[in-house]
Design an enzyme around this catalytic site. Structure first.
Site, PDB file in Angstrom:
ATOM      1  N   ASN A   1      36.609  35.896  47.681  1.00 27.49           N
ATOM      2  CA  ASN A   1      36.166  36.228  49.032  1.00 27.49           C
ATOM      3  C   ASN A   1      35.865  37.714  49.151  1.00 27.49           C
ATOM      4  OD1 ASN A   1      39.241  35.590  49.053  1.00 27.49           O
ATOM      5  ND2 ASN A   1      39.097  36.823  50.910  1.00 27.49           N
ATOM      6  N   ASP A   2      36.601  38.495  49.912  1.00 26.81           N
ATOM      7  CA  ASP A   2      36.198  39.855  50.263  1.00 26.81           C
ATOM      8  C   ASP A   2      35.894  40.731  49.044  1.00 26.81           C
ATOM      9  OD1 ASP A   2      37.301  38.685  52.482  1.00 26.81           O
ATOM     10  OD2 ASP A   2      38.698  40.304  52.927  1.00 26.81           O
ATOM     11  N   PRO A   3      34.809  41.521  49.094  1.00 23.87           N
ATOM     12  CA  PRO A   3      34.633  42.584  48.099  1.00 23.87           C
ATOM     13  C   PRO A   3      35.648  43.690  48.365  1.00 23.87           C
ATOM     14  CG  PRO A   3      32.944  42.759  49.792  1.00 23.87           C
ATOM     15  CD  PRO A   3      33.721  41.502  50.089  1.00 23.87           C
TER      16      PRO A   3
ATOM     17  N   SER B   1      43.120  42.554  50.751  1.00 18.07           N
ATOM     18  CA  SER B   1      41.981  43.462  50.661  1.00 18.07           C
ATOM     19  C   SER B   1      42.352  44.932  50.801  1.00 18.07           C
ATOM     20  CB  SER B   1      40.942  43.098  51.719  1.00 18.07           C
ATOM     21  OG  SER B   1      40.307  41.892  51.388  1.00 18.07           O
TER      22      SER B   1
END
Length: 590
Positions: free
Chosen positions: A56-58, A119
């Site tokens: 998912n998130d960079p 993240s």
């Protein structure tokens, strides 16, 4: 077992080639394309995704000692988010297009992150030392989120393959006025005029029904952090926000911008962009505004359509299917580069069957438009190195009312650029006041199949030969307050015939004066199997979509130009290129 030594040698060679010119790496990918594991016709060929499993998130994109790094939220155990006990995946590149996968950089192995390494961001400290700031998800009777730091184990390793989490973590504990599961996603750090480090962290202050806040923390040594009295920004109406991103912008139209104070910088407030990801809409919003690094506060520059208290009224990086974007300043090319997560929109059973889920958009260069109000985005120039064959190049063509013209040779892996000219705006429909509030709803009511005055016109992509399946990317022009307003849509309602697939229309207005632009508007669309990324008006409005047409399993997709308006539309330029497959986290020897 006999193949393992060979596979290990190939991986080692692949990593070494990252230190050579990018063309060497690309030639390797073409020779070994048969070794890539495919997930059926939907797996992208040049967008970033791991060889398998969930992402998912960079996180923490950075450039360090000649190598680009991308970290990302990753589940090494399967193709779903699972319980959220995530790691940081890690890949490296010489050109932001071709990537080699390394072992995970961070895993949930310590008391301060045992329920997930969530993240965060990367910062390059003095002396060229990278630091990863990330959220640790812990369970001390009930969930709590804290902020941690990690450093490379061996700075002499050009790929930074191993990372160490100091025992003094967490460096920022959960505040007393923030619920345990509402404190996360530290930004890249920057230095103020007082020589103190700063980071921003998303939080909900005041309990479960509290205020969505972006908190500022300051530090002298990157270890001991103190919360600023004032938040950077609050949004009472937005609920919880995530993944904040704050960065400066250069003068309008100048394509660069670095975060932080530089000795000799002129005094005064520097214009910045604040981006926030809103949980309850799963969309990213931004505004240009003023950041005061003495008070550490951000004030957006509002107009009649935006609200100070509700960031959901702000502009969008992308009006389609992306979330949790993250930017970094690329010192190599003096540009800001944006990544964003494009989630799957089929269903979990499909994800498990194909063995992977989630892609990143192509990296985009970001800069402030000449109007000083909005950002523009464009695929980084390195993407064009994948253009392998120009399948069409047209000048001065036209599409009559009701016309549908095929672009021969363009299929499921192509880059299309077009400029449309409108000979007359006389037939433009009037924009109703309520339509201006919800462009997505307007795209639903005024779909590609609904004939209009000026438009709809644009492209039909990922289309079957009989057009029973297609995704429409198009414009309409409306009259509005003695001027004109341009609507851009990506309509998925006919993208496939399957049930249990999310197939909405997406839409946003393109903030240009079409009369000053000589009644023309540009469109660039990157088509990569299940990913359709479109850039309208020179990148002023972007829409990303995920599509899963059934006919694509047979590698038989097409692209058409269409016009369903009442008048002729000219295509002053149309170019399309087949795109080569990039090397993206290839698993060798399987």
């Amino acid at each position: 077992m006999a193949r393992l030594p060979v596979a290990a040698c190939i991986v080692a060679l692949h990593l070494c080639l990252l230190l050579l010119p990018s063309s060497s790496l690309r030639r390797l990918s073409e020779a070994e394309s048969s070794l890539v594991q495919h997930g059926g016709g939907s797996r992208p060929a040049y967008h970033f995704l791991p060889a398998k499993n969930w992402q998912n998130d960079p996180n923490g994109p950075m450039y360090h000692n000649g190598v680009y790094h991308l970290f990302y939220q990753y589940n090494p155990l399967g193709a779903t988010w699972g319980s959220g006990n995530l790691s940081w995946g890690h890949s490296v590149s010489r050109d932001l297009v071709n990537w080699a996968a390394l072992n995970t950089a961070l895993d949930p192995t310590a008391p301060f992150d045992n329920n997930g390494c969530w993240s965060g961001s990367a910062t390059i400290l003095p002396g060229g030392i990278p630091a990863l700031m990330y959220t640790g998800r812990i369970d001390a009777g009930k969930e709590a989120q804290v902020q941690n730091v990690a450093f490379p184990k061996n700075l002499a390793d050009p790929l930074l393959r191993e990372w160490v989490k100091p025992a003094y973590n967490p460096v920022i504990s959960l505040p007393a006025d923030v619920p345990g599961d509402r404190f996360r996603d530290p930004t890249t750090a920057w230095v103020g005029r007082d020589s103190l480090w700063r980071i921003a962290v998303a939080a909900k202050v005041g309990g479960p029904s509290g205020i969505a806040s972006t908190l500022i923390y300051r530090s002298k040594d990157f270890r001991h952090w103190k919360r600023n009295t004032l938040p950077l920004y609050t949004s009472r109406a937005a609920g919880m926000v995530e993944c904040p991103d704050l960065f400066p912008v250069a003068e309008p139209g100048v394509e660069e911008g670095r975060l932080g104070y530089t000795p000799g910088m002129a005094s005064g407030v520097v214009r910045h962009v604040l981006k926030l990801s809103v949980m309850n809409t799963t969309e990213d919003y931004y505004m240009v505004g003023s950041y005061d690094d003495a008070a550490d506060t951000f004030v957006p520059e509002l107009d009649n359509e935006r609200s100070l208290d509700d960031c959901r009224t702000w502009r969008r990086f992308d009006y389609g299917h992306v979330y949790a974007s993250k930017s970094f300043f690329d010192v190599r090319k003096n540009r800001r580069v944006l990544w964003a997560w494009a989630t799957e929109s089929d269903n979990m059973d499909d994800d498990i069957a194909k063995g992977w889920s989630g892609v990143q958009t192509v990296p985009r260069k970001v800069w402030l438009d000449g109007d000083g109000k909005q950002l523009r985005q464009w695929p980084i120039e390195e993407i064009e190195t994948l253009r392998s064959k120009q399948v069409v190049g047209l000048l001065g063509a036209q599409v009559n009312a009701g016309g549908v013209n095929k672009i021969f040779g363009a299929g499921a892996q192509v880059d299309v650029e077009a400029i449309f000219e409108i000979p007359s705006l006389e037939d433009a429909e009037t924009l109703e006041p309520n339509w201006q509030l919800d462009p997505q709803k307007l795209c639903e009511e005024k779909s590609a199949s609904v004939s209009g005055g000026v438009g709809p016109f644009g492209l039909l992509v990922m289309a079957s030969g009989d057009l029973q399946e297609h995704t429409a990317v198009f414009f309409r022009v409306f009259r509005h307050n003695q001027n004109y307003k341009v609507l851009m849509c990506t309509d998925l309602t006919r993208s496939n015939g399957r049930d249990k697939v999310y197939k909405p229309p997406y839409g946003g207005f393109v903030d240009i004066d079409i009369e000053q632009h000589r009644k023309s508007i540009s469109l660039r669309t990157l088509i990569d199997h299940s990913v359709v990324e479109s850039f309208g008006g020179g990148g002023r409005t972007c829409i990303t979509a995920r599509v899963y047409p059934e006919h694509a399993e047979n590698n038989n997709s097409h692209v058409f130009v269409f016009n369903n308006g009442t008048g002729v539309v000219k295509v002053s330029r149309l170019e399309a290129w087949r795109m080569a497959r990039a090397t993206v986290n290839v698993v060798h020897g399987r």
